[in-house]
Scaffold this active site. Structure first.
Site, PDB file in Angstrom:
ATOM      1  N   GLU A 175     -76.717 -90.530  20.481  1.00 42.93           N
ATOM      2  CA  GLU A 175     -75.640 -89.953  21.283  1.00 42.93           C
ATOM      3  C   GLU A 175     -74.620 -91.009  21.701  1.00 42.93           C
ATOM      4  O   GLU A 175     -74.983 -92.167  21.949  1.00 42.93           O
ATOM      5  CB  GLU A 175     -76.224 -89.315  22.553  1.00 42.93           C
ATOM      6  CG  GLU A 175     -77.163 -88.179  22.241  1.00 42.93           C
ATOM      7  CD  GLU A 175     -78.040 -87.772  23.422  1.00 42.93           C
ATOM      8  OE1 GLU A 175     -78.367 -86.589  23.526  1.00 42.93           O
ATOM      9  OE2 GLU A 175     -78.413 -88.646  24.231  1.00 42.93           O
ATOM     10  N   ASP A 202     -83.752 -82.983  27.687  1.00 45.05           N
ATOM     11  CA  ASP A 202     -82.372 -83.480  27.675  1.00 45.05           C
ATOM     12  C   ASP A 202     -81.690 -83.305  26.321  1.00 45.05           C
ATOM     13  O   ASP A 202     -80.749 -84.012  25.996  1.00 45.05           O
ATOM     14  CB  ASP A 202     -82.338 -84.965  28.102  1.00 45.05           C
ATOM     15  CG  ASP A 202     -83.222 -85.842  27.236  1.00 45.05           C
ATOM     16  OD1 ASP A 202     -83.882 -85.311  26.311  1.00 45.05           O
ATOM     17  OD2 ASP A 202     -83.259 -87.064  27.473  1.00 45.05           O
TER      18      ASP A 202
HETATM   19  N1  LIG Z   1     -82.396 -87.367  32.131  1.00 40.22           N
HETATM   20  C1  LIG Z   1     -82.095 -88.591  31.816  1.00 40.22           C
HETATM   21  O1  LIG Z   1     -81.085 -89.129  32.257  1.00 40.22           O
HETATM   22  C2  LIG Z   1     -83.010 -89.366  30.927  1.00 40.22           C
HETATM   23  C3  LIG Z   1     -82.870 -90.769  30.825  1.00 40.22           C
HETATM   24  C4  LIG Z   1     -83.801 -91.458  30.055  1.00 40.22           C
HETATM   25  C5  LIG Z   1     -84.814 -90.788  29.396  1.00 40.22           C
HETATM   26  N2  LIG Z   1     -84.883 -89.431  29.483  1.00 40.22           N
HETATM   27  C6  LIG Z   1     -85.961 -88.688  28.823  1.00 40.22           C
HETATM   28  O2  LIG Z   1     -87.121 -88.884  29.618  1.00 40.22           O
HETATM   29  C7  LIG Z   1     -88.285 -88.773  28.802  1.00 40.22           C
HETATM   30  C8  LIG Z   1     -89.207 -89.947  29.044  1.00 40.22           C
HETATM   31  O3  LIG Z   1     -88.593 -91.105  28.540  1.00 40.22           O
HETATM   32  P1  LIG Z   1     -89.463 -92.417  28.316  1.00 40.22           P
HETATM   33  O4  LIG Z   1     -88.508 -93.473  27.898  1.00 40.22           O
HETATM   34  O5  LIG Z   1     -90.355 -92.658  29.503  1.00 40.22           O
HETATM   35  O6  LIG Z   1     -90.355 -91.944  27.078  1.00 40.22           O
HETATM   36  P2  LIG Z   1     -91.817 -92.484  26.652  1.00 40.22           P
HETATM   37  O7  LIG Z   1     -92.024 -92.004  25.276  1.00 40.22           O
HETATM   38  O8  LIG Z   1     -91.915 -93.936  26.936  1.00 40.22           O
HETATM   39  O9  LIG Z   1     -92.807 -91.718  27.672  1.00 40.22           O
HETATM   40  C9  LIG Z   1     -93.008 -90.349  27.632  1.00 40.22           C
HETATM   41  C10 LIG Z   1     -94.447 -90.055  28.021  1.00 40.22           C
HETATM   42  O10 LIG Z   1     -94.623 -88.639  28.078  1.00 40.22           O
HETATM   43  C11 LIG Z   1     -95.969 -88.382  27.690  1.00 40.22           C
HETATM   44  N3  LIG Z   1     -96.128 -86.967  27.370  1.00 40.22           N
HETATM   45  C12 LIG Z   1     -95.692 -86.290  26.279  1.00 40.22           C
HETATM   46  N4  LIG Z   1     -96.065 -85.002  26.358  1.00 40.22           N
HETATM   47  C13 LIG Z   1     -96.735 -84.859  27.523  1.00 40.22           C
HETATM   48  C14 LIG Z   1     -97.350 -83.771  28.175  1.00 40.22           C
HETATM   49  N5  LIG Z   1     -97.372 -82.561  27.633  1.00 40.22           N
HETATM   50  N6  LIG Z   1     -97.940 -83.972  29.386  1.00 40.22           N
HETATM   51  C15 LIG Z   1     -97.936 -85.197  29.959  1.00 40.22           C
HETATM   52  N7  LIG Z   1     -97.359 -86.292  29.370  1.00 40.22           N
HETATM   53  C16 LIG Z   1     -96.769 -86.110  28.180  1.00 40.22           C
HETATM   54  C17 LIG Z   1     -96.182 -89.322  26.511  1.00 40.22           C
HETATM   55  O11 LIG Z   1     -97.540 -89.540  26.252  1.00 40.22           O
HETATM   56  C18 LIG Z   1     -95.462 -90.578  27.013  1.00 40.22           C
HETATM   57  O12 LIG Z   1     -96.352 -91.482  27.646  1.00 40.22           O
HETATM   58  C19 LIG Z   1     -87.760 -88.668  27.369  1.00 40.22           C
HETATM   59  O13 LIG Z   1     -87.828 -87.321  26.970  1.00 40.22           O
HETATM   60  C20 LIG Z   1     -86.337 -89.152  27.444  1.00 40.22           C
HETATM   61  O14 LIG Z   1     -85.528 -88.574  26.447  1.00 40.22           O
HETATM   62  C21 LIG Z   1     -84.010 -88.712  30.239  1.00 40.22           C
END
Ligand SMILES: NC(=O)c1ccc[n+]([C@@H]2O[C@H](COP(=O)([O-])OP(=O)(O)OC[C@H]3O[C@@H](n4cnc5c(N)ncnc54)[C@H](O)[C@@H]3O)[C@@H](O)[C@H]2O)c1
Length: 356
Positions: free
Chosen positions: A56, A230
């Site tokens: 993005e 997101d």
């Molecule tokens: N809203 C925002 O501004 C914003 C900013 C950054 C990241 N994000 C999003 O936040 C999320 C997390 O990002 P991250 O960098 O920590 O990712 P990451 O991959 O490091 O961590 C995500 C975690 O979620 C766990 N997970 C997956 N499915 C699950 C479930 N059903 N139940 C419990 N845990 C589960 C995974 O095992 C993993 O440890 C991503 O989807 C990312 O796109 C959003």
């Protein structure tokens, strides 16, 4: 020359400022910028989707400064030892169009996301919220915990992740941090972790319409900080939660959230308020103690604009590595760009230089 802030410099700045203080200052910058919402040229981000993730571009400008972020989201990356989310960005001068700063934004995205989450929760969570469940214990998790501990006064964080190694990592890091008065408890399921929590933060990564939270887990008064949904087809909340009669949903920038947020599951006239209206006092973040509030966060370019400007300021204030990159040519005659390409005139070498 253009200022450069790499991962090492952000670590240095965090070391000097302290992570909690950094997040607090950044939340202040984000709030101030959201309060001058009309000053900004705003647009939904440009997303390039593939079967495994998204790349993005996120631009924003206030007519004086222009910023953009490049960010990806690839939930399966961690299986290959890679981050789910990486980012970098540029801050530029609108008058000349010249870039002023090229910066890493991977660490900074986690910091600004946590700052924005806590900022929204200050207006949306019940006063005296003390217990937060944190579902998804990956890269964002520590930042969210620090922000809610420092800015909301959270005193207990309840952890759950389908990957127990992620929770091990989070527990280890939080133990090292020793956040004053914070109790860290791990649970065996989302249902157990969220029971009686004041705030539920979901930060999971899965490229599908997941149902991390189902309707029976949501009790009156809870605040949901939904971070992980997101992208189109990537959500965390069961749609029935959004259909509750007592739910209040706040988004960052409505046109983008309609495409990317939890509300993509809802009709186009589903009622929401933008965060800026809540901050400006034109809409309540919460109208009663019994309401269910949802911050349907997707991440908006304005937050990265604030983060880049803040980073650039403290980069100039703080001692340490002030690196620059030769991203833009420096010319005596700006019309003679080709002069850079021409072979430089040979200099005659003196006999003394040859002998040396
Ligand atoms: N809203 C925002 O501004 C914003 C900013 C950054 C990241 N994000 C999003 O936040 C999320 C997390 O990002 P991250 O960098 O920590 O990712 P990451 O991959 O490091 O961590 C995500 C975690 O979620 C766990 N997970 C997956 N499915 C699950 C479930 N059903 N139940 C419990 N845990 C589960 C995974 O095992 C993993 O440890 C991503 O989807 C990312 O796109 C959003």
């Amino acid at each position: 020359m253009v200022d450069f802030i790499g991962v090492g410099r952000v670590r240095e700045l965090l070391g000097r400022r302290g992570t909690a203080h950094f997040i607090e200052e950044l939340a202040g910058e984000i709030e101030a910028d959201f309060r001058r919402w009309e000053a900004f040229e705003k647009s939904s981000r440009h997303a390039s989707h593939s079967s495994v993730g998204v790349i993005e571009l996120m631009p924003a400008s206030d007519g004086r400064l222009y910023a953009f972020k490049y960010v990806n989201g690839h939930p399966k990356n961690t299986q290959e030892g890679l981050l789910t989310v990486t980012a970098f960005g540029v801050l530029a001068d609108v008058q000349t169009g010249y870039p002023l700063l090229l910066s890493e934004l991977t660490l900074t995205t986690a910091l600004r996301t946590a700052a924005t989450s806590a900022l929204a929760a200050r207006y949306m969570a019940r006063r005296h919220s003390r217990v937060m469940a944190l579902i998804g214990n990956g890269a964002q998790a520590e930042f969210q915990t620090i922000a809610f501990h420092h800015l909301l006064g959270i005193r207990e964080v309840r952890l759950y992740d389908t990957d127990s190694a992620a929770t091990d990592k989070l527990e280890r890091n939080l133990a090292r941090l020793r956040l004053p008065g914070l109790r860290v408890v791990r649970y065996a399921s989302t249902a157990e972790a969220v029971r009686t929590a004041d705030i539920i933060t979901t930060a999971t990564a899965d490229k599908r319409n997941a149902t991390i939270l189902t309707p029976e887990l949501i009790v009156p008064g809870v605040h949901v900080n939904a971070v992980g949904g997101d992208c189109p087809g990537k959500t965390e909340l069961h749609r029935e939660i959004l259909l509750r009669s007592d739910v209040r949903v706040v988004v960052e920038y409505e046109p983008q959230s309609r495409i990317e947020g939890e509300i993509q599951q809802m009709p186009a006239d589903y009622p929401v308020n933008e965060l800026e209206a809540v901050l400006a006092g034109r809409a309540p973040g919460r109208a009663s103690n019994d309401e269910v509030t949802v911050f349907d966060s997707v991440g908006f370019a304005l937050e990265d604009f604030s983060a880049l400007r803040y980073l650039w300021r403290i980069h100039q204030e703080e001692r340490g590595a002030h690196l620059q990159v030769d991203l833009v040519p420096e010319l005596k005659d700006p019309k003679d760009l080709f002069g850079l390409v021409l072979p430089q005139p040979q200099r005659l070498v003196t006999t003394a230089e040859v002998a040396a």
